[in-house]
Design an enzyme around this catalytic site. Structure first.
Site, mmCIF file in Angstrom:
data_model
loop_
_atom_site.group_PDB
_atom_site.id
_atom_site.type_symbol
_atom_site.label_atom_id
_atom_site.label_comp_id
_atom_site.label_asym_id
_atom_site.label_seq_id
_atom_site.Cartn_x
_atom_site.Cartn_y
_atom_site.Cartn_z
ATOM 1 C CG HIS A 34 -0.384 -0.676 2.628
ATOM 2 N ND1 HIS A 34 0.716 0.438 2.898
ATOM 3 C CD2 HIS A 34 -0.386 -1.694 3.224
ATOM 4 C CE1 HIS A 34 0.965 0.070 4.381
ATOM 5 N NE2 HIS A 34 0.211 -0.817 4.348
ATOM 6 C CG HIS A 37 4.313 -1.465 1.883
ATOM 7 N ND1 HIS A 37 2.561 -2.183 1.857
ATOM 8 C CD2 HIS A 37 4.368 -2.302 3.605
ATOM 9 C CE1 HIS A 37 2.837 -2.712 2.649
ATOM 10 N NE2 HIS A 37 4.043 -2.566 3.842
ATOM 11 C CG ASP A 151 4.550 -2.562 12.201
ATOM 12 O OD1 ASP A 151 4.062 -2.860 12.975
ATOM 13 O OD2 ASP A 151 4.737 -2.279 10.780
ATOM 14 C CB SER A 186 -2.657 -1.805 8.252
ATOM 15 O OG SER A 186 -2.538 -3.231 8.440
HETATM 16 P P1 AMP Z 1 4.183 -5.161 6.387
HETATM 17 O O1 AMP Z 1 4.703 -5.480 5.194
HETATM 18 O O2 AMP Z 1 3.613 -4.765 7.721
HETATM 19 O O3 AMP Z 1 5.689 -6.146 7.709
HETATM 20 O O4 AMP Z 1 5.544 -3.757 6.362
HETATM 21 C C1 AMP Z 1 6.500 -3.496 6.097
HETATM 22 C C2 AMP Z 1 7.121 -1.917 6.766
HETATM 23 O O5 AMP Z 1 6.268 -1.074 5.861
HETATM 24 C C3 AMP Z 1 7.225 -1.719 7.614
HETATM 25 O O6 AMP Z 1 8.749 -1.245 8.319
HETATM 26 C C4 AMP Z 1 6.388 -1.528 8.665
HETATM 27 O O7 AMP Z 1 6.683 -0.475 9.572
HETATM 28 C C5 AMP Z 1 6.086 -0.481 6.949
HETATM 29 N N1 AMP Z 1 4.753 0.044 7.318
HETATM 30 C C6 AMP Z 1 3.356 -0.365 7.138
HETATM 31 N N2 AMP Z 1 2.429 0.150 7.580
HETATM 32 C C7 AMP Z 1 2.568 1.690 7.268
HETATM 33 C C8 AMP Z 1 2.729 2.859 7.142
HETATM 34 N N3 AMP Z 1 1.559 2.943 6.897
HETATM 35 N N4 AMP Z 1 3.182 4.381 6.570
HETATM 36 C C9 AMP Z 1 4.646 4.012 6.710
HETATM 37 N N5 AMP Z 1 5.716 2.416 7.202
HETATM 38 C C10 AMP Z 1 4.457 1.556 7.345
#
Ligand code: AMP
Length: 283
Positions: A34, A37, A151, A186
Site C-alpha cells: 500500500h 510501503h 511498527d 496496513s
Molecule cells: P509489513 O509489510 O506490514 O511488514 O510492513 C513492511 C514495512 O512497511 C515495515 O517497516 C512497516 O513498518 C512499514 N509500514 C507498514 N505500514 C506503514 C505505514 N502505514 N506507514 C509507514 N510505514 C509502514
C-alpha cells in the site's frame, strides 16, 4: 524490475552492482503493498542507487495461525505497484528458500525491548522478526534499510540488533502513512468489514486526543480514559494502550522532562488486529 526468488542469484547480481560502487537500499515487507510501503520506497530512492524490496510473509513471526493463513497475498498487484515506482529489484523467496526445512526462529536478546507491548501479546514475535531481518541483511547487505514507525517497537528492535551485532547497515525510520481519515495504512485493513472500516478512524482520533491530554493529565489518567473510550466502542476490543519511553519502551510512571514519550495501541476488530502509535513530545 528484476525479480529474484533465489538468494544466491540475488547475491551474485548485487555483488556486481556493489563492484560498480552502487548504493543499495533495502525495504523489507510482507507484501499486500500500500502507499505506506511506497512511502518507504520513495524515501529510499532519494539516496540509494538501487532499491531492493523484499516480499516474504515470515511464518516465524506469527503467533496466530489464522492471522498467518489469512494474511493478504496480492503478488500480481504488488509487482505492478513496484514497477510503477521504478523499483529495481524484487526479492520474493519461498519459505524453503529462507528456512530450508527448519522453520524456526533464532533467539535474540534485545535488552528487554522485546518484552514490552507487542512482545507481551505476541509470543516469540520479535525472535521471528530478528531472524528474518538478519537473514535478509545477510543476503542483501544493503547500505541502508528502511522501516516504518508504524511498527515503532520493531524499528527500535532492529536498531538495537544492528548495534549489538555490529552490522554495518544504516537503519532509517519512516513516518506513518495514513488514509485521509487518519487510519494508519496496513495490509490488514483490506480484511476489515465496511462497518469496521468506517469506524476505524476512531483509533487515530483517540490517539490525537491522548496527545492533547498528556500535556495536562498523568499517564495513568490518560490510559484510564482510553480504556473507557474503547468500552463504549462495540466494534473494537482494546488489547493494550500504553504510554512509553521511546528509548526503553517501558511504560511511563512519572513524566520526566527531557524524555521522549509515545503512545502505543493495539486493538482487535473482530479477528483483525491493528496497531498504531503517536509521538507525544515536541508538539
Ligand atoms: P509489513 O509489510 O506490514 O511488514 O510492513 C513492511 C514495512 O512497511 C515495515 O517497516 C512497516 O513498518 C512499514 N509500514 C507498514 N505500514 C506503514 C505505514 N502505514 N506507514 C509507514 N510505514 C509502514
Amino acid at each position: 524490475m528484476i525479480i529474484f526468488k533465489k538468494k544466491n542469484e540475488l547475491k551474485v547480481y548485487l555483488q556486481s552492482l556493489k563492484a560498480q560502487k552502487k548504493t543499495i537500499g533495502l525495504v523489507p515487507t510482507m507484501g499486500a503493498l500500500h502507499k505506506g510501503h511506497l512511502s518507504l520506497i520513495s524515501q529510499a530512492k532519494k539516496i540509494n542507487d538501487i532499491i531492493v524490496v523484499s516480499i516474504f510473509v515470515n511464518p516465524t513471526q506469527f503467533n496466530n495461525t489464522e492471522d498467518l493463513t489469512k494474511y493478504p497475498k496480492t503478488i500480481e498487484n504488488d509487482t505492478k505497484l513496484l514497477e510503477s515506482v521504478s523499483c529495481d529489484v524484487l526479492f520474493y523467496p519461498s519459505v524453503e528458500e529462507i528456512y530450508n526445512t527448519n522453520v524456526v526462529a533464532d533467539s535474540f536478546d534485545f535488552d528487554g525491548l522485546e518484552h514490552q507491548m507487542e512482545g507481551k501479546f505476541r509470543d516469540g514475535h520479535f525472535n521471528g522478526v530478528g531472524t528474518i531481518v538478519k537473514t535478509l541483511f545477510d543476503i542483501v547487505t544493503p547500505h541502508r534499510a528502511y522501516f516504518g514507525q508504524k511498527d515503532f517497537q520493531q524499528l527500535q528492535i532492529i536498531k538495537k540488533m544492528v548495534k549489538k551485532h555490529r552490522i554495518n547497515i544504516k537503519i532509517k525510520g519512516c513516518a506513518i502513512f495514513r488514509e485521509a481519515d487518519g487510519l494508519a495504512m496496513s495490509s490488514r485493513n483490506i480484511r476489515l468489514t465496511k462497518q469496521q472500516r468506517e469506524a476505524a478512524p476512531f483509533i487515530y482520533k483517540t490517539l490525537k486526543e491522548v496527545r492533547k491530554k498528556f500535556g495536562l493529565e498523568n499517564a495513568d489518567e490518560v490510559t484510564q480514559w482510553v480504556e473507557d473510550q474503547f468500552k463504549k466502542q462495540p466494534l473494537f476490543k482494546l488489547e493494550y494502550f500504553t504510554i512509553a519511553d521511546e528509548k526503553t519502551l517501558e511504560t511511563v510512571k512519572n513524566k520526566e522532562s527531557g524524555k521522549k514519550y509515545r503512545a502505543f495501541i493495539a486493538i482487535f476488530a473482530g479477528e483483525i488486529r491493528l496497531i498504531d502509535n503517536i509521538r507525544l513530545h515536541n508538539l
